[in-house]
Design a protein around this motif. Sequence first.
Motif, short mmCIF file in Angstrom:
data_model
loop_
_atom_site.label_atom_id
_atom_site.label_comp_id
_atom_site.label_asym_id
_atom_site.label_seq_id
_atom_site.Cartn_x
_atom_site.Cartn_y
_atom_site.Cartn_z
N ASP A 28 0.83 -1.21 0.00
CA ASP A 28 0.00 0.00 0.00
C ASP A 28 0.86 1.26 0.00
O ASP A 28 0.55 2.25 -0.65
N VAL A 29 1.98 1.21 0.73
CA VAL A 29 2.89 2.36 0.76
C VAL A 29 3.54 2.54 -0.61
O VAL A 29 3.65 3.66 -1.12
N LEU A 30 3.94 1.43 -1.25
CA LEU A 30 4.55 1.50 -2.58
C LEU A 30 3.56 2.03 -3.62
O LEU A 30 3.94 2.82 -4.49
N VAL A 31 2.29 1.63 -3.52
CA VAL A 31 1.27 2.14 -4.44
C VAL A 31 1.10 3.64 -4.26
O VAL A 31 1.01 4.40 -5.23
N SER A 32 1.11 4.08 -3.01
CA SER A 32 0.99 5.51 -2.72
C SER A 32 2.19 6.28 -3.27
O SER A 32 2.04 7.37 -3.82
N MET A 33 3.39 5.71 -3.15
CA MET A 33 4.59 6.34 -3.70
C MET A 33 4.50 6.41 -5.22
O MET A 33 4.88 7.41 -5.83
N LYS A 34 3.99 5.35 -5.82
CA LYS A 34 3.86 5.31 -7.29
C LYS A 34 2.93 6.42 -7.77
O LYS A 34 3.20 7.09 -8.76
N LYS A 35 1.82 6.62 -7.05
CA LYS A 35 0.87 7.69 -7.41
C LYS A 35 1.53 9.06 -7.27
O LYS A 35 1.39 9.92 -8.14
N LYS A 36 2.26 9.26 -6.17
CA LYS A 36 2.90 10.55 -5.93
C LYS A 36 3.96 10.85 -7.00
O LYS A 36 4.08 11.97 -7.47
N GLU A 37 4.71 9.84 -7.39
CA GLU A 37 5.81 10.01 -8.34
C GLU A 37 5.39 9.76 -9.79
O GLU A 37 6.23 9.78 -10.69
N ASN A 38 4.11 9.49 -10.03
CA ASN A 38 3.60 9.18 -11.38
C ASN A 38 4.35 8.02 -12.02
O ASN A 38 4.66 8.04 -13.21
N GLY A 39 4.68 7.00 -11.23
CA GLY A 39 5.35 5.81 -11.74
C GLY A 39 6.84 5.97 -11.98
O GLY A 39 7.49 5.03 -12.43
N ALA A 40 7.40 7.12 -11.67
CA ALA A 40 8.84 7.35 -11.88
C ALA A 40 9.59 7.10 -10.57
O ALA A 40 8.98 6.90 -9.52
N VAL A 41 10.93 7.12 -10.65
CA VAL A 41 11.73 6.95 -9.44
C VAL A 41 11.58 8.20 -8.56
O VAL A 41 11.23 9.27 -9.04
N VAL A 42 11.85 8.04 -7.28
CA VAL A 42 11.75 9.15 -6.33
C VAL A 42 12.85 10.15 -6.62
O VAL A 42 14.02 9.79 -6.76
N SER A 43 12.47 11.43 -6.71
CA SER A 43 13.44 12.48 -7.04
C SER A 43 14.36 12.79 -5.85
O SER A 43 15.48 13.26 -6.03
N LEU A 44 13.91 12.51 -4.64
CA LEU A 44 14.70 12.75 -3.44
C LEU A 44 15.81 11.71 -3.32
O LEU A 44 15.54 10.51 -3.42
N ASP A 45 17.05 12.13 -3.15
CA ASP A 45 18.17 11.21 -2.99
C ASP A 45 18.25 10.79 -1.52
O ASP A 45 18.59 11.60 -0.66
N PRO A 46 17.93 9.53 -1.21
CA PRO A 46 17.88 9.13 0.20
C PRO A 46 19.24 9.19 0.91
O PRO A 46 19.30 9.37 2.11
N LYS A 47 20.33 9.09 0.15
CA LYS A 47 21.66 9.12 0.78
C LYS A 47 22.06 10.53 1.21
O LYS A 47 22.81 10.72 2.14
N ILE B 266 14.62 0.70 -6.87
CA ILE B 266 15.10 -0.54 -7.49
C ILE B 266 13.96 -1.21 -8.25
O ILE B 266 14.13 -1.63 -9.41
N LEU B 267 12.79 -1.30 -7.62
CA LEU B 267 11.65 -1.96 -8.27
C LEU B 267 11.23 -1.22 -9.54
O LEU B 267 11.04 -1.83 -10.59
N VAL B 268 11.09 0.10 -9.46
CA VAL B 268 10.65 0.88 -10.61
C VAL B 268 11.69 0.85 -11.73
O VAL B 268 11.35 0.69 -12.91
N THR B 269 12.96 0.98 -11.38
CA THR B 269 14.03 0.96 -12.37
C THR B 269 14.05 -0.35 -13.15
O THR B 269 14.36 -0.37 -14.33
N ASN B 270 13.67 -1.44 -12.49
CA ASN B 270 13.70 -2.74 -13.13
C ASN B 270 12.33 -3.20 -13.63
O ASN B 270 12.11 -4.39 -13.88
N GLY B 271 11.40 -2.26 -13.77
CA GLY B 271 10.11 -2.54 -14.40
C GLY B 271 9.10 -3.28 -13.54
O GLY B 271 8.11 -3.79 -14.06
N ILE B 272 9.32 -3.34 -12.25
CA ILE B 272 8.35 -3.99 -11.35
C ILE B 272 7.52 -2.88 -10.71
O ILE B 272 7.94 -2.28 -9.73
N THR B 273 6.37 -2.61 -11.30
CA THR B 273 5.56 -1.49 -10.81
C THR B 273 4.14 -1.90 -10.43
O THR B 273 3.38 -1.09 -9.94
#
Length: 143
Positions: A64-83, A120-127
């Motif tokens: 559910d959290v990943l789905v919410s992230m996908k909606k926020k990012e429109n299916g793209a990777v997160v723009s925020l650099d976690p490191k 990692i999931l989005v970059t490798n096509g697992i959405t």
Amino acid sequence: MLKTILSISGKPGLYKLVSQGKNMLIVESINADKKRTPAYGHDKIISLADIAMYTDDAEVPLKDVLVSMKKKENGAVVSLDPKKASSEELRAYLAEVLPDFDRERVYPADIKKLISWYNILVTNGITDFEAETAGETEEAKAE
């Protein structure tokens, strides 16, 4: 789908379950190298389907959290650099995705891991985080 995606303690990234042996699992790296390695019983292995995030009321499944992230990012990777992000930036990001997360029990390291897994999931096509395979549907019916 998330049932076959594994996190193995001590190994970076995520892995897909390929096969099972007598005392081990055969896993394949989700990254571009697709390297297969054994994972033994003494390794701490957890399926992403078994992970949940703490909220003020209950626990929310990771899917559910990943789905919410996908909606926020429109299916793209997160723009925020976690490191490079500060604790406040990480908490602000998670508050946009999961507004009632438990601020005492969810640490910045957890948010960093969540963002890196999502990327990692989005970059490798697992959405398709909500999809269930036929086997998972049958298991749910059996319970």
